[in-house]
Design a protein around this motif. Structure first.
Motif, PDB file in Angstrom:
ATOM      1  N   ARG A  33      -5.645 -16.316   2.659  1.00  0.00           N
ATOM      2  CA  ARG A  33      -5.546 -16.918   3.992  1.00  0.00           C
ATOM      3  C   ARG A  33      -5.825 -18.407   3.938  1.00  0.00           C
ATOM      4  NH1 ARG A  33      -8.346 -12.290   7.878  1.00  0.00           N
ATOM      5  NH2 ARG A  33      -6.442 -11.094   8.221  1.00  0.00           N
ATOM      6  N   GLY A  59      -2.973 -20.336   2.818  1.00  0.00           N
ATOM      7  CA  GLY A  59      -1.786 -20.287   3.667  1.00  0.00           C
ATOM      8  C   GLY A  59      -0.668 -19.425   3.110  1.00  0.00           C
ATOM      9  N   HIS A 104       0.174 -16.356   3.738  1.00  0.00           N
ATOM     10  CA  HIS A 104       0.895 -15.582   4.748  1.00  0.00           C
ATOM     11  C   HIS A 104       1.886 -16.431   5.524  1.00  0.00           C
ATOM     12  CE1 HIS A 104      -2.497 -17.438   6.712  1.00  0.00           C
ATOM     13  NE2 HIS A 104      -2.040 -17.133   7.900  1.00  0.00           N
ATOM     14  N   GLU A 105       1.704 -17.747   5.480  1.00  0.00           N
ATOM     15  CA  GLU A 105       2.636 -18.636   6.166  1.00  0.00           C
ATOM     16  C   GLU A 105       3.729 -19.128   5.219  1.00  0.00           C
ATOM     17  OE1 GLU A 105      -0.093 -21.602   7.278  1.00  0.00           O
ATOM     18  OE2 GLU A 105      -0.859 -20.539   9.035  1.00  0.00           O
ATOM     19  N   THR A 106       3.450 -19.130   3.934  1.00  0.00           N
ATOM     20  CA  THR A 106       4.365 -19.702   2.950  1.00  0.00           C
ATOM     21  C   THR A 106       5.354 -18.672   2.411  1.00  0.00           C
ATOM     22  OG1 THR A 106       2.605 -21.212   2.275  1.00  0.00           O
ATOM     23  CG2 THR A 106       4.460 -20.991   0.763  1.00  0.00           C
ATOM     24  N   ASP A 108       7.377 -14.733   2.228  1.00  0.00           N
ATOM     25  CA  ASP A 108       7.922 -13.607   2.987  1.00  0.00           C
ATOM     26  C   ASP A 108       7.371 -12.280   2.480  1.00  0.00           C
ATOM     27  OD1 ASP A 108       9.798 -15.253   4.518  1.00  0.00           O
ATOM     28  OD2 ASP A 108      10.864 -15.472   2.614  1.00  0.00           O
ATOM     29  N   GLU A 126       0.462  -8.081   8.463  1.00  0.00           N
ATOM     30  CA  GLU A 126      -0.276  -9.323   8.294  1.00  0.00           C
ATOM     31  C   GLU A 126      -1.222  -9.200   7.117  1.00  0.00           C
ATOM     32  OE1 GLU A 126       0.225 -12.079   9.872  1.00  0.00           O
ATOM     33  OE2 GLU A 126       1.758 -11.194  11.137  1.00  0.00           O
TER      34      GLU A 126
END
Length: 279
Positions: free
Chosen positions: A126, A129, A131-133, A135, A278
């Motif tokens: 987390r 990042g 989970h944002e970077t 797929d 998530e």
């Protein structure tokens, strides 16, 4: 982000080759993929994708150092890329993950702090990042049910289970069902199974019997991989996925091997349709 841990209590059922080729199938589908190798055994995802160069380097940074708040650099610098797959390779220090994570927990307790050793991989991902970077996140843990597995499941909340259609394989799935129940209770999370994947299927009566038992227990097995020893041994020898091995190291295309690649693509697609979670 889709996230899952490829796990079986039984060793030698094709866990690492399944994780590696599913990662490649995800890349082929246009997705950005991070694979994390938590298995320090010799035949690991890091070796298969030829990114294990720093495994024995005592001075190299490692994922475990980040998990115990002793990093030597940025998380991004841990990542190596092979065949379009971003990989956090295994490091030998992972063998001592339990000792270091428990020690860090004791240090925190001395200062009146709460520090859960099973949640540290999720924290690191987390903070980086991930989970944002990405797929898709795929974790390959060891077959032993240790603290590395607990961290992997806590970070992904979902499992893909390779299954050897035999009495041994059937018992391992039953044991895993109990293990997941215990982890859900101890970690305070829910864990889902995205797929149970029979591997090395030969159409034998005994194999069909155990597959029927698995179905009767409520597990669906829509994708079955037949015995492909030559193909997978070639992958280990050349340190690559089955996709690359057929493209670069076969002098002629073999229909049954192309069918195996299609099944990896189909399985990856089916897993994506299950649920986005998530991490």
């Amino acid at each position: 982000m889709l996230a899952y841990t490829v796990y079986s209590e039984a060793g030698g059922v094709g866990k690492t080759t399944l994780a590696t080729n599913l990662a490649k199938a995800e890349v082929r589908a246009g997705r950005k993929v991070l694979a994390i190798d938590l298995d320090t055994q010799e035949a690991s995802l890091s070796h298969l994708l030829d990114v294990a160069g720093d495994r024995n380097n005592d001075q190299a940074d490692s994922l475990l150092r980040h998990m115990i708040d002793r990093p030597r650099g940025e998380f991004a610098d841990l990542i190596k890329t092979s065949e379009g797959i971003d990989v956090v390779p295994a490091h030998n220090i992972l063998e001592y993950a339990s000792k270091h994570l428990r020690r860090r927990e004791e240090e925190a307790a001395d200062f009146g702090e709460s520090w859960n050793p099973n949640k540290q991989l999720l924290r690191v991902l987390r903070e980086a990042g991930v989970h944002e970077t990405y797929d898709t996140l795929i974790i390959d843990p060891p077959a032993s049910a240790d603290i590395k597995l607990h961290n992997a499941i806590h970070a992904t909340r979902h499992l893909v289970i390779p299954f050897e259609p035999s009495g041994k394989g059937y018992e391992s799935v039953q044991g895993l069902d109990q293990l997941v129940g215990g982890l859900e209770e101890s970690l305070g999370i829910e864990v889902g199974v995205l797929a149970v994947v029979p591997n090395r299927y030969k159409g034998m009566n005994d194999q069909d019997r155990f597959l029927a038992q698995l179905t009767a227990d409520g597990w669906e097995t829509p994708i079955r991989f037949r015995e492909r020893s030559s193909l997978l041994e070639g992958c280990w020898a050349e340190q690559c996925t089955a996709y690359r091995y057929i493209e670069e190291h076969r002098d002629r295309e073999r229909e049954h091997e192309l069918e195996t690649l299609e099944k990896f693509d189909e399985l990856a697609s089916q897993i994506r349709e299950q649920k986005a979670v998530e991490a």
